[in-house]
Each structure stands twice: as C-alpha cells, then as structure tokens.
Design a protein around this motif. Structure first.
Motif, mmCIF file in Angstrom:
data_model
loop_
_atom_site.group_PDB
_atom_site.id
_atom_site.type_symbol
_atom_site.label_atom_id
_atom_site.label_comp_id
_atom_site.label_asym_id
_atom_site.label_seq_id
_atom_site.Cartn_x
_atom_site.Cartn_y
_atom_site.Cartn_z
ATOM 1 N N TRP A 78 25.264 -30.575 -81.484
ATOM 2 C CA TRP A 78 25.198 -31.918 -82.062
ATOM 3 C C TRP A 78 23.812 -32.238 -82.623
ATOM 4 N N MET A 114 32.980 -40.041 -82.101
ATOM 5 C CA MET A 114 31.928 -39.037 -81.975
ATOM 6 C C MET A 114 32.522 -37.814 -81.310
ATOM 7 N N ASN A 168 26.563 -41.179 -76.598
ATOM 8 C CA ASN A 168 26.812 -41.132 -78.041
ATOM 9 C C ASN A 168 27.904 -42.104 -78.470
ATOM 10 N N THR A 214 20.843 -35.913 -78.742
ATOM 11 C CA THR A 214 21.569 -36.436 -79.904
ATOM 12 C C THR A 214 21.731 -37.941 -79.821
ATOM 13 N N ALA A 215 22.024 -38.463 -78.627
ATOM 14 C CA ALA A 215 22.195 -39.910 -78.470
ATOM 15 C C ALA A 215 20.904 -40.652 -78.809
ATOM 16 N N GLN A 222 20.774 -40.779 -82.430
ATOM 17 C CA GLN A 222 21.757 -41.717 -82.962
ATOM 18 C C GLN A 222 21.341 -43.171 -82.757
#
Length: 812
Positions: free
Chosen positions: A410, A623, A665, A710-711, A714
């Motif tokens: 991701w 997601m 996410n 990744t979060a 994001q």
C-alpha cells in the motif's frame, strides 16, 4: 521576470521534490531529524529487539552485543521445497454440488465437501539462512552504550566505552555491493580481539580459507507451518535449495589466524568485514538442486566487487543508492521532550498526544522497511519482510493474498517508492502460470486466478486446513489492483501495455466463473468473506456463502479498470469488452441492511458470528478500492461507516497487524483524522516490539508497520477520487507540520505545510502535462500544468508562484 535556473533548482530540491521522478539525482541531502533516528541504550536481549537491516535480497537482524555479537542472516529466496504440481482436476466434479447446496442455503454440507474434496497441502516455508557469531572476549563492564539506526542512511552504529577504550561498530547492507558490510574501530591501538563463526538452523558445514570463512548449506525439501504443530523439517539428499555464505576479512591492521571452522583477528584497532550469500534458486519453475544456479559462483562474484574498495567507498555507494529512494520524502508532525529518548522508552511511555514525533518516525521506519525488504531483483516483502528466525515461521512467512501481501505494498506508490513495488508486480506475473491451471482444472474457466496463499513456488491451488480461508477466490483480482495503481501513479503506458494481459486474463476467469442467482445477478459461488463466520437465524454458524460483498467489490474494480486499460492500450477485442460490460452491469449490487443501516457483509442480512469482529472485508471498496467514497457514494459510505463503528475499529484488539491497517486506513478515507489517531495510539501502545516492528499474536507481522505507514500518508494526501486532496484526515494532535515528496495519482509530487491545523501552503510538481485537480476542505481548483512545472499554492489554493522548467519561464 528574468529566469533564475539555480534558484528554481534549489527551491525544488529544498522541498524534497524530484525533477526527474524515478531517475532522481543520486546525491540527496541527508536529514538527521528525530524522524530518521532510532536509538537504543542497550544491546538486544532477543530477536524482537534486534535492529533490522536489509537490501531487498539480504536481511540482517543485529543484536549489537558487546562481549558477543550475533547477526542473524536471511536471503529472500531461501525457502523449503521445490516446484510441485498441486493441481487436482478431479476436485472440479464436486463444484456443481457445492453450488447447488449453497443456492439451497445448506452451507454446512457445502463446507464439508469443500474441506474434504477441494483443498490441497499447505505452503512451504521461508527459512533463516545463517548466523554470524562474533566473540570479543570478556572485558568487564561497559558504559555509554548506543545502538543507533539512522534511517536516512540505512546505517547502524553501535558505540560503547569499555576499559578506557571507545569502540565503534558501523553496519549496513548494500544494494550496489549485494553484501553486509561492517567496520569496527577502537580509540586505542591494538585492543580489538575477535573470533568469527558461522552456523545455521538447516543442514550446513563451515570451513576457513585464508581470510575467509565459508558456510555451505541445504534447505529441507519440506518444512511444516507452525499451525501444524512442532515438526522437524524433511531432508532428502539431492533435493532442496542450496546456499553459500562467505565472510571476508576485507582489511585489518591486526593479525588473522584460523582454525578449521573459525577466523580470528588479534591486536587490531580497525577492521572491515564483508558477508554475502547466494542460493541456487533459479526461478519458481526450476528445481533448485538439479536445475539451480551455481550459488558458489554467484557468491564469489558478489565478493569480487568489494575486495578492492575501501569502507568509505562502499558506504558512499550505499548511501547514494539508498537515499535516492528514502530521501524523496520528509515529514515533521511535531516534537516533544520524548523525541530524543531511546526507542524502547518512547514506546513504553507513549500516551496519546505526548509524542507526535513518534508518528513521523514510524512513517519513515515503514518506508525504510519496504526499501530494505523489496528492491528490484529480490523476492517481494513477505509476512515478515525478509527477517525470520524460525524454521516454522508464523503462517510460513508466505504471501497471504486475502490482505497481508497487498497491505505490504500500500505505501509503495503514495510514499514515492514505485521501484520497491517491482518485486511484487513480478510475483503477480509469475502467479498467472499456475493460476491459469487452477482456473482450468478446478473451475473449468479461462484466464487465471489465485486463492489465499502463495509461496516462492507460486502454487495457486487452495491450501489445507479449512475452506474458510482457502476458498478466497479473488486473490487474482486483488493482485491486479496493484498493476492498475502503479499505472495511475506513474502514468507509465509502456508498463500498462506489457501487463495488460494479466488484467484481461484475470477478467476472463470471472467472465466464465461468475454464477447467476435466482434474480439474474452475477456473483461468486462458492465464496467466503475474508475468514469471517456468520450467524444464521436458526443459530447455525457458517463461512461458505455466495457472493460476499468483498468479492463483488474486488471484481467490480477489476472490470472497471480493465475497461479503462483497454481504452489506453487500444484493445480491439469487441467480444471480450462486451462480456465485461455485461457482467459489470449485472453484478449483484451492494446492500444496506434495513435492520441495522449497515453495509451488509453477506448477501443474506445476517449477523457476524463475532459481534466485535474487527475484520470488515466489505470495506474493500473504500480501501484499497475507491468505488465507495464520501464524494461519490455518500450513502454507501455512511452505511460502511456505521458498520465500522459497530465493529469497534478503534478498540485495542483491532489495532495490530492487518486489522489495525484496515481500521486506520478506513478512517482516513472517511476523513476522520481523530479516529485514525485513536488507532495509531492503540497501535503504539499495544502492538509494537521494542525495535518498532509490529507485534501480532507474539509474532512479527510487517503488514502492521506498512499499513499504518499508509494510513499516516492518507491522513495528509489522498488522490483516489480524481483530485489531489490535501490534509483530508489531519488529526487535531498534529497542529503544525509538513510532508514533502509524496506521490499522487496522475504522476504528481506533493508537499503540504500546515499551521494550527490549517493548510499554510502546498507545492505541486507535475511529472506530466495535463489538468490537475486540487482540493482542500470545500475549496476546489483545476490547474493546467506542463511536464516539469511546479506550482506554489496558498491556504486558499491561490497561486503564489509558478515555475515552468520546460519553457524556462517564471510567472507570479
């Protein structure tokens, strides 16, 4: 206005943006901020406290001991087993009966047949290769100990004082040299005395040759996964993978002596040690013993490239290579008095809001782990990246396709590490070979597919244990998402053209294999929803179903993307395109429960067997997919949010590994920054080892690290809705900060600065010509940018300045 090229160049470099994209300038400014240094004040006491190093192919876990040092070595291709044909065409005869039973609602009998007739053996195991053992002799007490990993250089330094001497050890794993390199120095001359040994958990032998120590070994032909109980691996002469490792004393001012199985250096003040290794792995379809590469020749070739180079040369080559990736992105989420503490103390003392810098450090540590475990030419990052110390690693340390393997990648595109995605994209290509056999033999369908698990031999038949996880049909569809995502971020049409067949063949499988329900809609049958069980009104608990919501979401995404890709590569296969459009139009629609107002996980409006099950697979379209969003499908987004809230995705048990990755996410995509922060807080408090790696069920699981990375990305930049959304889910904790060098879909690089929780300025660097849509809160703007242009925007998205490199003109 007169054009000032030097000023433009310095501005672009200073904000961490890269004019040439993937072909970045090799020499990058190295930062030593608190977001790039992990400090420990004592040697590791166990493997989970060690410092991980790697170059994609070689991995090392370093204890940092004083009197004794141990470095545990992995090599990404070192696995048990060999190619094997697991295809069982006779199993297909049971599929019509299973489908009929599920159509009639008899899941119990269907599950019995699946478990007894359709499943195959489990995967082989990823194995530890060797240990480097060093003994410095007992010299008494030591003080001022520091074990420091500089993420910006991928350089580990171990320092301490002992008996009036200052000792310093520097270690790194070089991608250019394909070797582990270590230098040891002391402040007083001739006071280093060290012996070296090599050993392994698999069959091995060692011997010394002049200034080299050599280990040769062989992997078992079969190793059992941990969930089959403690079992010894199986060895057969003439079968299994071979390996060789070589430890070279490259330079020293001490005296070198040897025995049959050891090397020793005495009376030295400095020495440089090089270790490299190779296996006989020659591809997923070649027997590694009889058709394998010459591991000894390969190993010697690696060493020949470092023999004549100084430590400084090797280190500079390593830093220039590594920093060309890592140095693309910088982040600062704030600092506190905890920022300079040793990492184990930061984790132990962590409380919400007391250490915002730990989030920035964790983000960069995730990028470091991906670079260290996935480089072109290596195997992809597995469940543990490349670091494993067990002959029976958790879940075989394989590639689990119902989420874990994909979560690892991701962050690849959005955190500007597209090159690190390549090993996984190569895995997808290789998987189509056996995947086409499974599609044909089990489902009598064209195309290719994959189930729940893969090992290095790329077998796709459903594994053993239970169909609850094994019958995951959409592994291939989810893998295709990564091909499309790589294209979206890079706009590389050559890449898309060469991989389009993978998308098309995956779609052909579903064209053939989807079944019609009683209302004429297409769905999967049999199907599972991740590994979740449902509770029927009659009290029965089951897992076998028809058309789980996750299945439909992933197939919908695949069909949409293959149609878009077909228009880009000019596919003229009208019959194929017609069938895709027909299936897409008649896929069974997603359902919102009239009882609960939640997005249903199953076609029937049933409850999950575990009411607070943090695994919410029906969120796939939010997601990693994007067919559910606040912008485009607010009703579905609201129903999914209700599901996520009821399933308690901010609770402690739902913050580690893949569950925490999804939870964080999901909240980021729902633009609820403080909910993202709650998951991060739980993750830091409950799911970390002292070395900052993710803990799940007392095992290291790298998807937790990479999913939370990744979060964090994001929270700050999103681009899946057709625009670049700035600060979409910024938690209130991170009041002031910046992030530079992030990638957005469309091939843009982005820098964002904020003060007091509000956007201060943004910088967009375009790597292609076209229209770029920007969004911040309720402000939207479309910009026409030329390739190479950089635009500076204020808090209202108004242009501060525009730099057009292609025309060498600077506009206000």
């Amino acid at each position: 206005m007169k054009f000032n090229w030097k000023l433009v160049f310095s501005l672009i470099v200073s904000i961490g943006l890269n004019i040439n994209g993937a072909n970045a300038e090799k020499k990058v400014k190295i930062s030593n901020s608190n977001t790039t240094v992990i400090l420990s004040k004592h040697p590791a006491e166990n493997w989970h406290e060690c410092t991980p190093l790697g170059n994609g192919r070689l991995g090392a876990m370093v204890y940092g001991g004083v009197n004794d040092e141990r470095i545990k070595i992995n090599e990404s291709s070192f696995w048990s087993g060999e190619p094997r044909n697991l295809q069982n065409p006779e199993a297909a005869q049971y599929l019509p009966e299973i489908r009929k039973l599920l159509n009639q609602g008899d899941n119990v009998k269907a599950e019995e047949i699946i478990n007894s007739k359709l499943l195959g053996p489990n995967n082989e195991c990823y194995l530890p290769m060797a240990d480097i053992m060093m003994n410095f002799g007992s010299r008494g007490k030591f003080s001022n100990y520091k074990r420091k990993l500089d993420l910006s250089k991928a350089l580990l330094t171990v320092e301490y004082d002992q008996n009036g001497d200052h000792f310093k050890r520097e270690l790194f794993v070089s991608y250019p040299s394909q070797a582990i390199i270590m230098r040891i120095k002391c402040s007083k001359s001739k006071s280093i005395n060290c012996s070296f040994g090599l050993e392994s958990l698999v069959h091995f032998e060692t011997h010394a040759e002049k200034n080299q120590l050599i280990i040769n070994g062989q992997a078992p032909i079969h190793a059992y996964p941990s969930y089959e109980g403690k079992k010894e691996p199986v060895y057969i002469a003439g079968e299994g993978m071979r390996f060789q490792g070589k430890l070279l004393i490259q330079s020293t001012n001490g005296r070198i002596t040897s025995t049959a199985k050891t090397l020793a250096i005495t009376n030295a003040s400095e020495m440089t040690i090089v270790f490299t290794a190779a296996t006989s792995f020659n591809g997923f379809d070649k027997k590694p013993f009889t058709q394998g590469k010459d591991e000894k020749k390969t190993c010697s070739g690696y060493l020949s490239g470092v023999r004549t180079k100084s430590f400084s040369q090797l280190l500079n080559e390593h830093i220039n290579d590594y920093s060309s990736l890592f140095g693309r992105v910088e982040i600062d989420l704030g600092r506190s008095e905890y920022s300079n503490l040793p990492i184990e103390e930061r984790i132990k003392n962590y409380k919400p809001d007391n250490d915002p810098g730990l989030t920035g450090l964790y983000f960069q540590f995730g990028r470091y782990l991906l670079i260290s475990s996935s480089r072109p030419g290596s195997q992809p990052a597995n469940l543990q990246g490349i670091w494993s110390d067990n002959l029976q690693p958790a879940w075989s340390a394989n590639w689990t396709l119902n989420c874990n393997a994909e979560i690892n990648y991701w962050p690849a595109e959005c955190t500007n590490l597209s090159e690190c995605h390549m090993p996984f994209l190569q895995l997808i290509r290789e998987t189509t070979v056996d995947g086409s056999k499974t599609a044909s033999n089990l489902y009598h369908s064209k195309g290719w597919m994959a189930h729940h698990n893969l090992d290095i031999w790329r077998t796709t038949w459903p594994v053993g244990g239970s169909g609850k996880w094994a019958m995951f049909q959409i592994g291939g569809a989810w893998l295709c998402e990564h091909i499309w995502e790589h294209y979206l971020f890079t706009q590389n049409s050559v890449f898309l053209r060469s991989n389009y067949f993978i998308l098309k063949q995956a779609s052909l499988f579903f064209i053939d294999n989807l079944q019609k329900d009683e209302n004429g809609f297409y769905l999967t049958n049999p199907s599972v929803s991740f590994e979740n069980e449902y509770l029927k009104p009659n009290g029965e608990i089951g897992w076998a179903t028809r058309g789980s919501t996750e299945d439909i979401e992933a197939i919908h995404s695949l069909f949409e993307h293959v149609l878009l890709a077909a228009s880009i590569v000019h596919d003229k296969d009208t019959s194929f395109l017609f069938q895709i459009k027909d299936k897409l139009a008649h896929l069974i629609p997603l359902k919102i429960s009239p009882r609960t107002n939640q997005l249903q996980e199953w076609q029937e409006d049933v409850y999950p067997a575990s009411a607070a099950n943090g695994q919410v697979p029906q969120g796939w379209a939010l997601m990693p997919g994007n067919s559910i969003s606040l912008k485009s499908t607010p009703q579905l987004a609201a129903a999914l949010r209700k599901t996520i809230e009821v399933r308690k995705l901010t609770e402690a048990n739902n913050s580690g590994s893949w569950i925490g990755a999804f939870a964080a996410n999901y909240w980021a995509r729902l633009q609820e920054g403080d909910s993202v922060k709650k998951v991060i807080d739980r993750h830091f408090s409950k799911a970390l080892y002292p070395n900052l790696t993710c803990k799940f069920s007392d095992e290291f699981q790298i998807d937790g690290n990479l999913g939370i990375t990744t979060a964090i990305a994001q929270m700050l930049v999103q681009s899946q809705d057709g625009d670049i959304h700035l600060l979409p889910a910024l938690p209130s904790t991170y009041k002031t900060g910046f992030i530079k060098g992030m990638k957005a879909q469309g091939n843009y690089e982005v820098a964002v600065y904020w003060q007091k929780g509000r956007l201060e300025k943004a910088i967009i660097h375009s790597l292609k010509s076209g229209v770029c849509a920007i969004r911040y809160k309720n402000i939207e703007r479309k910009l026409t940018l030329k390739k190479g242009a950089t635009i500076f925007l204020n808090q209202d998205l108004q242009t501060i300045s525009y730099i057009d490199v292609s025309s060498k003109a600077s506009l206000p």
